[in-house]
Design an enzyme around this catalytic site. Structure first.
Site, mmCIF file in Angstrom:
data_model
loop_
_atom_site.group_PDB
_atom_site.id
_atom_site.type_symbol
_atom_site.label_atom_id
_atom_site.label_comp_id
_atom_site.label_asym_id
_atom_site.label_seq_id
_atom_site.Cartn_x
_atom_site.Cartn_y
_atom_site.Cartn_z
ATOM 1 N N CYS A 94 5.798 -8.463 -5.036
ATOM 2 C CA CYS A 94 5.540 -7.032 -5.055
ATOM 3 C C CYS A 94 6.826 -6.189 -5.093
ATOM 4 O O CYS A 94 7.484 -6.151 -6.112
ATOM 5 C CB CYS A 94 4.670 -6.673 -3.859
ATOM 6 S SG CYS A 94 3.783 -5.130 -4.098
ATOM 7 N N HIS A 207 0.533 -10.925 -2.222
ATOM 8 C CA HIS A 207 0.896 -11.114 -0.800
ATOM 9 C C HIS A 207 -0.155 -12.033 -0.188
ATOM 10 O O HIS A 207 -0.974 -12.614 -0.862
ATOM 11 C CB HIS A 207 0.808 -9.770 -0.079
ATOM 12 C CG HIS A 207 1.822 -8.766 -0.441
ATOM 13 N ND1 HIS A 207 3.118 -8.834 -0.019
ATOM 14 C CD2 HIS A 207 1.723 -7.604 -1.164
ATOM 15 C CE1 HIS A 207 3.775 -7.764 -0.469
ATOM 16 N NE2 HIS A 207 2.952 -7.022 -1.155
HETATM 17 N N1 GLN Z 1 6.486 0.073 -2.597
HETATM 18 C C1 GLN Z 1 5.992 -0.659 -3.702
HETATM 19 C C2 GLN Z 1 4.679 -0.107 -4.233
HETATM 20 O O1 GLN Z 1 4.038 0.568 -3.608
HETATM 21 C C3 GLN Z 1 5.804 -2.124 -3.296
HETATM 22 C C4 GLN Z 1 4.757 -2.308 -2.247
HETATM 23 C C5 GLN Z 1 4.689 -3.733 -1.709
HETATM 24 O O2 GLN Z 1 5.667 -4.490 -1.693
HETATM 25 N N2 GLN Z 1 3.512 -4.120 -1.234
HETATM 26 O O3 GLN Z 1 4.289 -0.441 -5.290
#
Ligand code: GLN
Length: 256
Positions: A94, A207
């Site tokens: 992510c 995740h």
């Molecule tokens: N901040 C980034 C987004 O919102 C990544 C979020 C995350 O790592 N879950 O896309």
């Protein structure tokens, strides 16, 4: 016994939705396969030498953490790029996936520079993509994973995880996705492709954490790291993974 080194990028900034579970999965599975695994933290002010790391791990993070990390990681850029070009492994989740791309454009503020390993660009949106995510592996990835096992055993050709992001990632020409989205969003709201792969570097929105429910991917990353370190072909025996595969197959059955 063989030894590999994991380089854990910014664990205190980039680690949400159980991302550290990927390190634990690599350590446990490595131990079951009699591989010594060392974990080295690479954060704000650490030393890093080319050829030192076999597997880079980079978890996710909120926009506020990515602002700092995007600036700080530039000093490691050339070494990480060189290592990846030589076959070192990377698993990026992510926010980490986004910063291994060209840039992440938050909803407000300046672009956050990436380290340009993946040919992707990410644009934050006002839609938060929160879901379970089920992906059909690209056929070449599925074939490569099947080849690491000495005997034929019933491994999935799917990947499962959990996503929570506002970033919409666009694959640029030549970019290879990890697979097609069966359920969830993946790279963006088009719900078509998920993730990106360059050499042995993998980017994904999954995740959860990812590896505990995808033991075949964990094994694959370990074989790639051993082949990179020891320059010899590696194959594995099947390892008992009933619980992990049951969790995996339950999610696939539920959402397919
Ligand atoms: N901040 C980034 C987004 O919102 C990544 C979020 C995350 O790592 N879950 O896309």
């Amino acid at each position: 016994m063989k030894k590999i080194t994991i380089g854990y990028l910014y664990p205190e900034y980039m680690n949400i939705y159980g991302d550290t579970g990927n390190i634990i999965a690599l350590l446990n599975r490595g131990k079951s396969r009699e591989i010594i695994i060392e974990v080295k933290t690479i954060s704000t002010n650490d030393s890093l030498n080319s050829g030192e790391i076999d597997i880079y791990f980079f978890g996710g993070g909120q926009d506020s953490q990515q602002v700092f990390v995007s600036q700080n990681i530039q000093k490691y850029k050339s070494i990480i790029k060189e290592d990846i070009s030589r076959g070192a492994v990377a698993l990026t989740i992510c926010g980490g996936y986004q910063l291994f791309g060209k840039f992440y454009r938050p909803y407000e503020g300046d672009d956050l520079k990436g380290i340009d390993i993946f040919p992707v660009e990410t644009y934050a949106s006002n839609t938060r993509m929160i879901n379970n995510l089920v992906v059909q592996e690209d056929s070449s990835l599925a074939k490569q994973i099947a080849k690491i096992y000495r005997e034929n055993y019933n491994i999935p050709t799917t990947l499962v995880g959990f996503e929570n992001h506002s970033g919409q990632t666009q694959l640029l020409s030549g970019a290879q996705a990890l697979g097609r989205v069966i359920y969830g969003y993946g790279n963006n709201q088009s719900k078509q492709y998920e993730g990106c792969r360059v050499n042995n570097a993998f980017g994904t929105y999954m995740h959860g954490s990812l590896l505990p429910k995808n033991p075949h991917l964990t094994d694959y990353l370990l074989t790639l790291a051993l082949e990179y370190r020891y320059k010899e072909k590696v194959t594995f025996d099947a390892l008992p993974s009933e619980l992990a595969l049951e969790a995996h197959n339950f999610i696939v059955r539920t959402y397919k």
